[in-house]
Structure formats: C-alpha cells, structure tokens
Design an enzyme around this catalytic site. Sequence first.
Site, PDB file in Angstrom:
ATOM      1  N   ASN A   1      57.528  55.003  53.629  1.00 24.88           N
ATOM      2  CA  ASN A   1      56.906  55.968  52.715  1.00 24.88           C
ATOM      3  C   ASN A   1      57.345  55.784  51.265  1.00 24.88           C
ATOM      4  O   ASN A   1      58.414  55.212  51.039  1.00 24.88           O
ATOM      5  CB  ASN A   1      57.345  57.392  53.130  1.00 24.88           C
ATOM      6  CG  ASN A   1      56.343  58.061  54.049  1.00 24.88           C
ATOM      7  OD1 ASN A   1      55.162  57.732  54.032  1.00 24.88           O
ATOM      8  ND2 ASN A   1      56.831  58.973  54.862  1.00 24.88           N
TER       9      ASN A   1
ATOM     10  N   GLY B   1      66.270  51.095  61.819  1.00 24.10           N
ATOM     11  CA  GLY B   1      66.733  52.487  61.831  1.00 24.10           C
ATOM     12  C   GLY B   1      66.083  53.276  62.951  1.00 24.10           C
ATOM     13  O   GLY B   1      65.788  52.733  64.021  1.00 24.10           O
TER      14      GLY B   1
ATOM     15  N   HIS C   1      48.379  59.633  53.044  1.00 21.77           N
ATOM     16  CA  HIS C   1      49.336  60.192  54.009  1.00 21.77           C
ATOM     17  C   HIS C   1      50.199  61.216  53.269  1.00 21.77           C
ATOM     18  O   HIS C   1      51.353  60.979  52.949  1.00 21.77           O
ATOM     19  CB  HIS C   1      50.231  59.070  54.565  1.00 21.77           C
ATOM     20  CG  HIS C   1      51.250  59.559  55.551  1.00 21.77           C
ATOM     21  ND1 HIS C   1      50.929  60.344  56.621  1.00 21.77           N
ATOM     22  CD2 HIS C   1      52.594  59.361  55.610  1.00 21.77           C
ATOM     23  CE1 HIS C   1      52.027  60.620  57.298  1.00 21.77           C
ATOM     24  NE2 HIS C   1      53.054  60.043  56.714  1.00 21.77           N
TER      25      HIS C   1
ATOM     26  N   ILE D   1      63.016  54.573  63.323  1.00 22.68           N
ATOM     27  CA  ILE D   1      61.708  54.094  63.794  1.00 22.68           C
ATOM     28  C   ILE D   1      61.829  52.657  64.309  1.00 22.68           C
ATOM     29  O   ILE D   1      61.322  52.321  65.377  1.00 22.68           O
ATOM     30  CB  ILE D   1      60.641  54.166  62.675  1.00 22.68           C
ATOM     31  CG1 ILE D   1      60.498  55.599  62.165  1.00 22.68           C
ATOM     32  CG2 ILE D   1      59.291  53.675  63.195  1.00 22.68           C
ATOM     33  CD1 ILE D   1      59.513  55.757  61.026  1.00 22.68           C
TER      34      ILE D   1
HETATM   35  O1  TXD Z   1      53.654  57.884  58.934  1.00 17.91           O
HETATM   36  C1  TXD Z   1      54.481  57.258  58.253  1.00 17.91           C
HETATM   37  N1  TXD Z   1      54.143  56.106  57.659  1.00 17.91           N
HETATM   38  C2  TXD Z   1      55.890  57.834  58.084  1.00 17.91           C
HETATM   39  C3  TXD Z   1      56.850  56.790  57.539  1.00 17.91           C
HETATM   40  C4  TXD Z   1      56.395  58.516  59.272  1.00 17.91           C
HETATM   41  C5  TXD Z   1      57.750  58.752  59.382  1.00 17.91           C
HETATM   42  C6  TXD Z   1      58.771  58.057  58.545  1.00 17.91           C
HETATM   43  N2  TXD Z   1      58.219  57.337  57.444  1.00 17.91           N
HETATM   44  C7  TXD Z   1      59.084  56.444  56.649  1.00 17.91           C
HETATM   45  O2  TXD Z   1      59.516  55.302  57.405  1.00 17.91           O
HETATM   46  C8  TXD Z   1      60.372  57.065  56.165  1.00 17.91           C
HETATM   47  O3  TXD Z   1      60.113  57.971  55.108  1.00 17.91           O
HETATM   48  C9  TXD Z   1      61.125  55.830  55.730  1.00 17.91           C
HETATM   49  O4  TXD Z   1      60.645  55.422  54.470  1.00 17.91           O
HETATM   50  C10 TXD Z   1      60.692  54.793  56.782  1.00 17.91           C
HETATM   51  C11 TXD Z   1      61.738  54.548  57.832  1.00 17.91           C
HETATM   52  O5  TXD Z   1      62.079  55.751  58.450  1.00 17.91           O
HETATM   53  P1  TXD Z   1      63.352  55.761  59.449  1.00 17.91           P
HETATM   54  O6  TXD Z   1      63.461  57.152  59.996  1.00 17.91           O
HETATM   55  O7  TXD Z   1      63.292  54.597  60.386  1.00 17.91           O
HETATM   56  O8  TXD Z   1      64.546  55.536  58.413  1.00 17.91           O
HETATM   57  P2  TXD Z   1      66.029  55.002  58.738  1.00 17.91           P
HETATM   58  O9  TXD Z   1      66.458  55.425  60.097  1.00 17.91           O
HETATM   59  O10 TXD Z   1      66.863  55.353  57.552  1.00 17.91           O
HETATM   60  O11 TXD Z   1      65.828  53.408  58.781  1.00 17.91           O
HETATM   61  C12 TXD Z   1      65.538  52.682  57.630  1.00 17.91           C
HETATM   62  C13 TXD Z   1      66.303  51.374  57.753  1.00 17.91           C
HETATM   63  C14 TXD Z   1      67.834  51.565  57.698  1.00 17.91           C
HETATM   64  O12 TXD Z   1      68.425  51.089  58.880  1.00 17.91           O
HETATM   65  C15 TXD Z   1      68.264  50.754  56.475  1.00 17.91           C
HETATM   66  O13 TXD Z   1      69.492  50.068  56.639  1.00 17.91           O
HETATM   67  C16 TXD Z   1      67.116  49.764  56.386  1.00 17.91           C
HETATM   68  O14 TXD Z   1      65.950  50.531  56.663  1.00 17.91           O
HETATM   69  N3  TXD Z   1      66.995  49.141  55.079  1.00 17.91           N
HETATM   70  C17 TXD Z   1      66.593  47.883  54.914  1.00 17.91           C
HETATM   71  N4  TXD Z   1      66.202  46.965  55.823  1.00 17.91           N
HETATM   72  C18 TXD Z   1      65.839  45.770  55.307  1.00 17.91           C
HETATM   73  N5  TXD Z   1      65.855  45.454  53.980  1.00 17.91           N
HETATM   74  C19 TXD Z   1      66.259  46.377  53.071  1.00 17.91           C
HETATM   75  N6  TXD Z   1      66.296  46.064  51.749  1.00 17.91           N
HETATM   76  C20 TXD Z   1      66.655  47.654  53.525  1.00 17.91           C
HETATM   77  N7  TXD Z   1      67.089  48.780  52.896  1.00 17.91           N
HETATM   78  C21 TXD Z   1      67.295  49.682  53.874  1.00 17.91           C
END
Ligand code: TXD
Length: 320
Positions: free
Chosen positions: A120, A11, A175, A13
């Site tokens: 998160n 996604g 966090h 990140i």
């Molecule tokens: O400092 C930190 N740790 C935080 C973390 C900083 C910013 C964002 N934070 C968290 O990272 C945010 O709250 C999310 O839980 C994650 C990912 O954030 P992002 O902005 O990258 O989210 P997206 O763009 O929705 O991408 C998540 C992807 C998306 O493409 C889904 O299809 C995929 O995760 N996804 C999966 N991939 C693999 N396997 C499974 N089961 C799955 N489910 C969803």
Amino acid sequence: MKKKISLIGAGQIGGTLAHLIALKELADVVLFDVAEGLAKGKALDIAQSSGVSGFNSSIIGTNNYEDIKNSDVIIITAGVPRKPGMSRDDLLGINLKIIKQVAEGIKTNSPNSFVICITNPLDVIVMALQKYSKLSTSNIVGMAGILDTSRFKYFLSQELKVPINKINSLVLGGHGDTMVPTFNHTIVDGKSLSQLVKDKKISAEKLDTIIDRTRKGGAEIVKFLKTGSAFYAPAASGVEMAESYIKNLKKTLPCAAYLNGEYNIKGLYVGVPVVIGKNGVEKVLEIELNEEEKNNFKISVQAVEELFESARKIDPDLSN
Ligand code: TXD
C-alpha cells in the site's frame, strides 16, 4: 515443469502467501526479505510442515535477489503496514522508496515474470513499480479489488444469511475510502442488489452501512491488531491472481490494472475487472455502470490521480 513463485516480503502477508501456495502445491516458493533471517526462518518452518500436510513443494528463504531468477510469478508485499490512525496514503513516502529497490531487483533478476503488487497505497505503488521497473503493463497488476469484493460479499452474506458462494460482486476503483461497490454487478442468489432493495430484502440504509464497513475494512482490522494490518484475506486474494495466471484460468477478477483508454482513462492504474491468464492481464473488461457508479468511479479515479501527483512530488523520477 514445476512453476516458481517468488515472494518479495516475508512478513505477515508474505509468510501466509508462502504457506497457501505450498499447501495448494501451486509452485515452488522463494521467500525474500531484507530482514535478516526472517525469510529463511519462515521458509524452514513451512517446509517442516510438509511432513504433516503432505505437500511436495520446495520452499527456500533468502535475502539475495539472484534467487528470484526466472520466476513465473512475483508477489510483492515489501513495505510497512499501517498502524492505528494511519491512512493507507500515509505509507506513501516510505513504501515508494522500498518499491524502487524492489523494482531494480526484479528488472535485473527476473524481468519476464508476472508481477502482483500488494504493498500500500496500492494503486500508486503498483503504478510506481511499473514506471521504475519498465516491465510491460500487462505483466504488472495490483491486488486490492478481490480483497475489497470479498469483504463486501462477506458482509452481505452475513446480513442476508445467504451462503457466500451464492454471491457475486465487483468492487472497483481505488483501494481506499472511494472504492466503488457495483450494485448492478452484485448478484445475490440470482437477484441483483438493486432488485433486493426494491423487494425490501435489505434497506438502503443497511446497504450504506455495509458499503462503509467495506471501505473501512482494513482500518477495522488494524484497530484490533494494533501492530499490523489484515493478512489472511489479502494473501488469499493474491493467490487467486497467481493461480489464474499459472493455470491459465482466464478468470475475470477486479484488480488494479493499467488503463490505456478503457473507461476513458489513459496511463493510470485503477481497479477494474480484468481477465488474468498465461499472458498476464489479457483483457480489461469495460462493464456497464449506472450513473451513480460512473460518478463514484470518477471520484475514485481522481483520488488515485491526486495521490500519484503527491508521489511525483516525492520522486520526480515518476514523471518520466
Ligand atoms: O489490499 C491490499 N493491497 C492491502 C495491502 C491489504 C493489506 C495490507 N496491505 C499492505 O501490504 C500493507 O499496508 C503493507 O504495505 C504490505 C505488507 O503488509 P504486511 O502485513 O505483510 O507487512 P509486514 O508484516 O510488515 O511485512 C512487510 C515486510 C517485512 O518483513 C519487511 O522486512 C519487508 O516487508 N521489507 C522489505 N522486503 C524487501 N525489500 C525491502 N526493501 C523491504 N523493506 C521492508
């Protein structure tokens, strides 16, 4: 031998991680996602930019866990991000289910990797990941403190008009809204923050505002973006950790790490300074905290423990 980094989640990140890693030629990249075509599309797009940027890294997209085999590093962003009004903790139920699947995929296909978790609510999700995957605690670490510290340094740099590379700091603890910026470990152009307050270079009130803005740094961006959360600074922070591992830099970095008695805490993942090198989390550094920092750290740890309790209620497997 070229290293291999697999990114679980393609996604906002994940895609940014892939691009940064390719530009730095840190490793070959496998971009994995369950969303049909997302990983393949982003991988192909980044690969096609090599004709301009000149990097020589291979990058593939997949939805098959077998492609992550023998990864040196795995960075996990699989999950859902916040929407306006949601707290990081609101994501717990959904992202616990996802991380259980991811843990299975890693355990089966690449159990010896160094795993950096970003999803998160970070402190609990990284703990759940370790319990589900049963990988060694030195090979599973959470990314949050580097991001929180970078936000804190940025706000200080803007306020004090000091170049950001002249500021060092450590933001510890969970966090979330209880994270702990450490005054005595925040050095601005050679002077501690406590000294700068004494010298009236910055008022205590202004400092409180900056701390509050750091704690709410993620929500501020979610409010602007509306459909997602921060991704450039989180991705840069994840690459910092992966690079310290791959190049064996042994950097001291604030990360969510497993405590086995350090800071009088056992069996919990909390944001602390750790040394990251070729053996993963090689050391947890126990730094001196003043009374206020000790108290705030304790409050932060309690918040993590409470959330992990909620996680255990959602999935009793976490109590094993
Ligand atoms: O400092 C930190 N740790 C935080 C973390 C900083 C910013 C964002 N934070 C968290 O990272 C945010 O709250 C999310 O839980 C994650 C990912 O954030 P992002 O902005 O990258 O989210 P997206 O763009 O929705 O991408 C998540 C992807 C998306 O493409 C889904 O299809 C995929 O995760 N996804 C999966 N991939 C693999 N396997 C499974 N089961 C799955 N489910 C969803």
